[in-house]
Design a protein around this motif. Sequence first.
Motif, PDB file in Angstrom:
ATOM      1  N   SER A   8       0.828  -1.208   0.000  1.00  0.00           N
ATOM      2  CA  SER A   8       0.000   0.000   0.000  1.00  0.00           C
ATOM      3  C   SER A   8       0.860   1.255   0.000  1.00  0.00           C
ATOM      4  N   ARG A   9       1.943   1.215   0.789  1.00  0.00           N
ATOM      5  CA  ARG A   9       2.857   2.354   0.848  1.00  0.00           C
ATOM      6  C   ARG A   9       3.450   2.638  -0.523  1.00  0.00           C
ATOM      7  N   ARG A  10       3.904   1.600  -1.200  1.00  0.00           N
ATOM      8  CA  ARG A  10       4.554   1.785  -2.496  1.00  0.00           C
ATOM      9  C   ARG A  10       3.570   2.322  -3.540  1.00  0.00           C
ATOM     10  N   TRP A  11       2.324   1.804  -3.533  1.00  0.00           N
ATOM     11  CA  TRP A  11       1.333   2.319  -4.480  1.00  0.00           C
ATOM     12  C   TRP A  11       0.990   3.773  -4.172  1.00  0.00           C
ATOM     13  N   THR A  12       0.921   4.083  -2.885  1.00  0.00           N
ATOM     14  CA  THR A  12       0.625   5.466  -2.492  1.00  0.00           C
ATOM     15  C   THR A  12       1.695   6.405  -3.008  1.00  0.00           C
ATOM     16  N   LEU A  13       2.967   6.008  -2.846  1.00  0.00           N
ATOM     17  CA  LEU A  13       4.065   6.843  -3.325  1.00  0.00           C
ATOM     18  C   LEU A  13       4.066   6.921  -4.848  1.00  0.00           C
ATOM     19  N   ALA A  14       3.807   5.790  -5.503  1.00  0.00           N
ATOM     20  CA  ALA A  14       3.846   5.762  -6.964  1.00  0.00           C
ATOM     21  C   ALA A  14       2.748   6.622  -7.572  1.00  0.00           C
ATOM     22  N   LEU A  15       1.561   6.623  -6.948  1.00  0.00           N
ATOM     23  CA  LEU A  15       0.428   7.374  -7.489  1.00  0.00           C
ATOM     24  C   LEU A  15       0.393   8.819  -7.024  1.00  0.00           C
ATOM     25  N   GLY A  16       1.216   9.131  -6.012  1.00  0.00           N
ATOM     26  CA  GLY A  16       1.229  10.501  -5.509  1.00  0.00           C
ATOM     27  C   GLY A  16       0.008  10.840  -4.702  1.00  0.00           C
ATOM     28  N   VAL A  17      -0.603   9.853  -4.078  1.00  0.00           N
ATOM     29  CA  VAL A  17      -1.811  10.087  -3.298  1.00  0.00           C
ATOM     30  C   VAL A  17      -1.430  10.654  -1.950  1.00  0.00           C
ATOM     31  N   GLU A  18      -2.128  11.704  -1.527  1.00  0.00           N
ATOM     32  CA  GLU A  18      -1.839  12.320  -0.239  1.00  0.00           C
ATOM     33  C   GLU A  18      -2.462  11.519   0.888  1.00  0.00           C
ATOM     34  N   SER A  20      -4.305  12.481   3.155  1.00  0.00           N
ATOM     35  CA  SER A  20      -5.671  12.884   3.424  1.00  0.00           C
ATOM     36  C   SER A  20      -6.670  12.133   2.544  1.00  0.00           C
ATOM     37  N   ASP A  21      -6.171  11.481   1.438  1.00  0.00           N
ATOM     38  CA  ASP A  21      -7.046  10.718   0.576  1.00  0.00           C
ATOM     39  C   ASP A  21      -7.325   9.353   1.207  1.00  0.00           C
ATOM     40  N   ASP A  22      -8.138   8.578   0.532  1.00  0.00           N
ATOM     41  CA  ASP A  22      -8.548   7.282   1.079  1.00  0.00           C
ATOM     42  C   ASP A  22      -7.458   6.249   0.852  1.00  0.00           C
ATOM     43  N   VAL A  23      -6.538   6.124   1.789  1.00  0.00           N
ATOM     44  CA  VAL A  23      -5.464   5.149   1.707  1.00  0.00           C
ATOM     45  C   VAL A  23      -5.510   4.288   2.946  1.00  0.00           C
ATOM     46  N   SER A  24      -5.127   3.031   2.771  1.00  0.00           N
ATOM     47  CA  SER A  24      -5.205   2.089   3.883  1.00  0.00           C
ATOM     48  C   SER A  24      -3.991   2.163   4.784  1.00  0.00           C
ATOM     49  N   TYR A  25      -2.913   2.743   4.283  1.00  0.00           N
ATOM     50  CA  TYR A  25      -1.694   2.821   5.095  1.00  0.00           C
ATOM     51  C   TYR A  25      -1.176   4.249   5.099  1.00  0.00           C
ATOM     52  N   PRO A  26      -1.158   4.925   6.245  1.00  0.00           N
ATOM     53  CA  PRO A  26      -0.721   6.330   6.274  1.00  0.00           C
ATOM     54  C   PRO A  26       0.775   6.444   6.021  1.00  0.00           C
ATOM     55  N   LEU A  27       1.161   7.510   5.330  1.00  0.00           N
ATOM     56  CA  LEU A  27       2.574   7.740   5.033  1.00  0.00           C
ATOM     57  C   LEU A  27       3.287   8.305   6.255  1.00  0.00           C
ATOM     58  N   SER A  28       4.553   7.912   6.407  1.00  0.00           N
ATOM     59  CA  SER A  28       5.384   8.500   7.444  1.00  0.00           C
ATOM     60  C   SER A  28       5.818   9.895   7.013  1.00  0.00           C
ATOM     61  N   GLU A  29       6.414  10.643   7.934  1.00  0.00           N
ATOM     62  CA  GLU A  29       6.896  11.979   7.602  1.00  0.00           C
ATOM     63  C   GLU A  29       7.935  11.910   6.490  1.00  0.00           C
ATOM     64  N   ARG A  30       8.823  10.931   6.543  1.00  0.00           N
ATOM     65  CA  ARG A  30       9.845  10.778   5.508  1.00  0.00           C
ATOM     66  C   ARG A  30       9.202  10.464   4.155  1.00  0.00           C
ATOM     67  N   ASP A  31       8.191   9.577   4.166  1.00  0.00           N
ATOM     68  CA  ASP A  31       7.520   9.229   2.914  1.00  0.00           C
ATOM     69  C   ASP A  31       6.785  10.431   2.331  1.00  0.00           C
ATOM     70  N   ARG A  32       6.171  11.244   3.196  1.00  0.00           N
ATOM     71  CA  ARG A  32       5.473  12.435   2.699  1.00  0.00           C
ATOM     72  C   ARG A  32       6.445  13.394   2.027  1.00  0.00           C
ATOM     73  N   ARG A  33       7.633  13.571   2.644  1.00  0.00           N
ATOM     74  CA  ARG A  33       8.633  14.454   2.036  1.00  0.00           C
ATOM     75  C   ARG A  33       9.093  13.905   0.690  1.00  0.00           C
ATOM     76  N   MET A  34       9.261  12.573   0.609  1.00  0.00           N
ATOM     77  CA  MET A  34       9.664  11.955  -0.648  1.00  0.00           C
ATOM     78  C   MET A  34       8.588  12.162  -1.713  1.00  0.00           C
ATOM     79  N   ALA A  35       7.326  11.975  -1.321  1.00  0.00           N
ATOM     80  CA  ALA A  35       6.228  12.151  -2.270  1.00  0.00           C
ATOM     81  C   ALA A  35       6.150  13.592  -2.761  1.00  0.00           C
ATOM     82  N   GLN A  36       6.355  14.544  -1.852  1.00  0.00           N
ATOM     83  CA  GLN A  36       6.296  15.950  -2.243  1.00  0.00           C
ATOM     84  C   GLN A  36       7.434  16.314  -3.187  1.00  0.00           C
TER      85      GLN A  36
END
Length: 391
Positions: A8-18, A20-36
């Motif tokens: 779930s984490r990898r798909w979230t990062l790949a799709l750029g989903v925030e 706040s969207d409907d995701v089953s696994y919340p991103l860590s602070e590091r993952d959020r910075r990577m996504a941004q």
Amino acid sequence: MTEDHERSRRWTLALGVEESDDVSYPLSERDRRMAQALAALYGDGNEGKKGRGGLGGSAPSVAKWLGDIREFFPTPVVQVIQKDAFERKGLRQMLLEPEFLATVEADVNLVADLVALRGVMPEKTRETARAVIAKVVAELMARLEAKTADAIRGALDRSRRTTRPRFADIDWPRTIRANLRHYQAAHRTIVPERLIGFLRQQRRIVDLDEVILCVDQSGSMASSVVYASIFAAVMASLPVVATKLVCFDTAIVDLTEELADPVEVLFGVQLGGGTDINRAVAYCEDRIERPAKAHLVLITDLYEGGDGDALVDRLARLAVSGVNVVVLLALTDSGRPSYNPQLSARVAALGIPVFACTPDQFPDLMATALRREDVHRWAADSDIKTIRVEN
């Protein structure tokens, strides 16, 4: 972390989903910075959507962005992302036009971006970039040099007086009071028969205070690095203190020998990458010759990528040994830093001052530190909020 969560984490990062969207696994602070960091380049350009957009004025500076991608990805991937940035966001066109750099409104943030990008600049642009950096450095030196020199010259012992002072050392209020009887009404002035001034100390090199500026050169600290380099150059020109400049990320660069040329200092900085604060402080600790005469100014947001516990222990040991330690979370015009609240609170619990300040406040800070006065009180008097330990 379960396999489902990792997927779930990898798909979230790949799709750029925030988050706040409907995701089953919340991103860590590091993952959020990577996504941004990735969304800034590969986003769909919808400025109204959080996390989308480009490398424009509303996005983080180029220096911080480069620092983030260097932290999250290996060198071959960073090179691919940089290449995409130049092609997709027009950065290459800017770099290929020295005329653009020559006419742009240059400031500290632009200097930080140019320093971060200098490794990929064409040769003809690099010289223009150096000229732009030199112009900004000269303007900052004109603004900050005199105040810094006046504040830091610890050669004056104001507890002792002399009746044969140099002109710059005359204590005018005392001199005027002592010569009031010589007031010339016709000329509306006082003719001083006796000068009173401060006695200038003659200090040997072995008596000089040591000042070490240890500066985090990760991308988020870019403008702080520029200001710290300029202050280090000014202080190195003063014969009353022995100044060292150490910049670090996961590697350490000692720029002390380059301080005669602040532009060269900035070209020796490598903005971006991870952060190993403990290793840098250990390097500085090894180079402190007289702890009771040493002042360590650590400029970092305290996002430690190394051993945080070892860092706290090392700073405690330095403080106990007599080193005057000050931690600046930022040295910027805004003075509003993003920092690690947990580690900053642990450092503050040691009694070490932890706060951010502006370049205009820095000379007075250094004067207070060199006099071994209470930096916490100085910060309070200057309306600077320090990190406090919760009881």
